[in-house]
Design an enzyme around this catalytic site. Structure first.
Site, PDB file in Angstrom:
ATOM      1  N   CYS A 188      -2.717   0.766 -21.189  1.00  0.00           N
ATOM      2  CA  CYS A 188      -3.052   2.093 -20.664  1.00  0.00           C
ATOM      3  C   CYS A 188      -3.560   2.936 -21.831  1.00  0.00           C
ATOM      4  CB  CYS A 188      -1.801   2.713 -20.061  1.00  0.00           C
ATOM      5  SG  CYS A 188      -2.019   4.397 -19.459  1.00  0.00           S
ATOM      6  N   CYS A 209     -10.613   3.673 -19.495  1.00  0.00           N
ATOM      7  CA  CYS A 209      -9.357   3.688 -18.726  1.00  0.00           C
ATOM      8  C   CYS A 209      -9.276   2.332 -18.055  1.00  0.00           C
ATOM      9  CB  CYS A 209      -9.397   4.805 -17.688  1.00  0.00           C
ATOM     10  SG  CYS A 209      -8.086   4.691 -16.427  1.00  0.00           S
TER      11      CYS A 209
END
Ligand code: DGL
Length: 296
Positions: A77, A200
């Protein structure tokens, strides 16, 4: 105590890190993996704020160590890496950690036009780590940076719906179109962006829509494969790589997926994107997850 037989822990705010898990399984097919999706608290990157993301990252890292004896943690992440990797390294120096960052350096080396688009969460693009990364590699290349509020959430929610007949008639596609337009001109001519950094881990699952919007010639750059290679190097250095001489394990024994959110959404993402069976997935409660409200 960890050993070569211990699993690799992988964690994301939700299902986005499955894109990193895919690369890890490809690079390290003999390893075991425990993946934790904090979908009950996703998205991290729109408005949660650093303190919340740090608290969740700490709690999840502890959980994976104590309950699963992981030998390394991959923070799959960008948002959690930006907010919490330095803190976690300081607090748990004995836990080997691998974070993910937007592929700013590779993009700076490969762009021919010298203009690169970057899509990432607001949390990532407003972080000090991201500012440092862009300053370090921004001499040769101009980075056009777009925070993409709502996109990770829409991708997360799309897994609860049936596979769409027309991927361009979805909220994911609408948001991709809005952010691609906001970035400006893509192409191979002077002044145009010839590359797009997917900053992302969720956005890899919007690749089809982005490809339709941008055409075949724009280069998409993500960090799944480099992160997987880095994980191999770390395990090798620590002497905790699993022996690679035996037969490949079956998916059910190799991968355990857990979520703090909807089990059905995880099962459908795992099947749709990784071809993993539903029995790999389970629900988990980690700390006070859903009790903590999102920052305004
Ligand atoms: N997948 C995450 C990232 O790489 C975060 C998405 C979110 O929860 O906002 O940044």
């Amino acid at each position: 105590m960890t050993s070569p037989a211990s699993p690799i822990g992988v964690f994301d705010s939700g299902i986005g890190g499955l894109s990193v898990l895919q690369a890890l399984r490809h690079e390290l097919p003999h390893e075991r993996f425990v993946y934790l999706a904090d979908s009950g608290n996703a998205p991290y990157g729109d408005a949660r704020g650093d303190a919340f993301v740090q608290q969740r990252t700490r709690t999840i890292a502890r959980h994976l160590r104590e309950q699963h004896q992981i030998k390394v943690l991959v923070i799959a992440c960008n948002t959690a890496t930006a907010a919490a990797v330095d803190m976690l390294r300081a607090e748990m120096p004995e836990l080997p950690l691998i974070g993910v960052e937007p592929a700013i350096k590779p993009a700076s080396l490969s762009s021919q036009t010298g203009h690169v688009g970057v899509m990432a969460t607001r949390g990532t693009v407003s972080s000090a780590r991201f500012a440092r990364l862009v300053a370090e590699h921004g001499q040769r290349v101009q980075f056009h940076v777009q925070p993409c509020d709502g996109l990770a959430k829409a991708i997360e929610e799309s897994t609860e719906q049936p596979v769409p007949a027309d991927p361009m008639a979805t909220e994911v596609a609408q948001l991709c179109a809005r952010y691609v337009n906001a970035l400006g001109s893509f192409g191979q001519k002077t002044g145009e962006m010839d590359s797009l950094v997917l900053g992302c881990t969720h956005y890899i699952f919007a690749r089809e829509q982005l490809r339709t919007l941008l055409g075949p010639d724009i280069q998409f750059i993500d960090t799944g494969a480099p992160v997987a290679r880095q994980t191999r190097r770390v395990l090798d250095r620590l002497g905790t790589l699993t022996s690679e001489s035996g037969p490949l394990p079956a998916a059910e024994g190799q991968v355990q997926l857990m979520t703090t959110g909807s089990l059905q959404a995880l099962q459908s993402a795992a099947s749709r994107w990784l071809e993993l069976p539903a029995q790999c997935c389970s629900s988990v409660q980690v700390g006070e997850s859903s009790a903590v409200p999102a920052a305004a």
